[in-house]
Design a protein around this motif. Sequence first.
Motif, short mmCIF file in Angstrom:
data_model
loop_
_atom_site.label_atom_id
_atom_site.label_comp_id
_atom_site.label_asym_id
_atom_site.label_seq_id
_atom_site.Cartn_x
_atom_site.Cartn_y
_atom_site.Cartn_z
N VAL A 1 0.86 -1.18 0.00
CA VAL A 1 0.00 0.00 0.00
C VAL A 1 0.89 1.23 0.00
N THR A 2 0.65 2.12 -0.93
CA THR A 2 1.41 3.37 -0.97
C THR A 2 0.64 4.44 -0.23
N VAL A 3 1.35 5.19 0.58
CA VAL A 3 0.75 6.24 1.37
C VAL A 3 1.21 7.58 0.80
N GLN A 4 0.26 8.43 0.50
CA GLN A 4 0.58 9.73 -0.05
C GLN A 4 0.24 10.79 1.00
N THR A 5 1.21 11.62 1.32
CA THR A 5 1.01 12.69 2.29
C THR A 5 0.54 13.94 1.56
N VAL A 6 -0.57 14.49 2.02
CA VAL A 6 -1.13 15.68 1.40
C VAL A 6 -1.06 16.81 2.42
N TYR A 7 -0.43 17.89 2.04
CA TYR A 7 -0.35 19.07 2.90
C TYR A 7 -1.44 20.04 2.47
N VAL A 8 -2.27 20.43 3.42
CA VAL A 8 -3.35 21.36 3.14
C VAL A 8 -2.99 22.70 3.77
#
Length: 148
Positions: free
Chosen positions: A61-68
């Motif tokens: 599983v690839t985890v993508q970090t999203v900065y808001v």
Amino acid sequence: MQPAANYQPVPIGFTEPSAPPSYEEATFQYQQYPPPQPGFDAKNFNNPPYIVQPAPLQPPVTVQTVYVHQPQNFFDRPVQMCCRFCNSMITTRLEYSSGALAWLSCGGLCLFGCCAGCCLIPFCIDSLKDVDHYCTNCHALLGSYKRI
């Protein structure tokens, strides 16, 4: 025909409660079960050992970090913030440009008779101009403040 004075109706299917078993009867019922076999562990009786089966292979599983980034409100003063382009903490650099308020002020002064160059005064006053905020590190436009 008159019912008897101590007569009480009994619901259908009702039976008289029986007395609890005596000590001898209870002991006899307990002794009917066979004794436990050797190696019997009473504390793990309710927790049998589990058989572990290998899990089927699945792709990782690839985890993508999203900065808001929170929307930033810009005004006519420098703002300390984190630049959304270079991610560094900066204080914005201001540049002023003539906007709607400066032009409306110029037109208003022309209507009052200040045609001899006095109507150009609003273009020299920073508090009548719009403000653009730039990053001091990467020089990207971060936002604008419009007077009107």
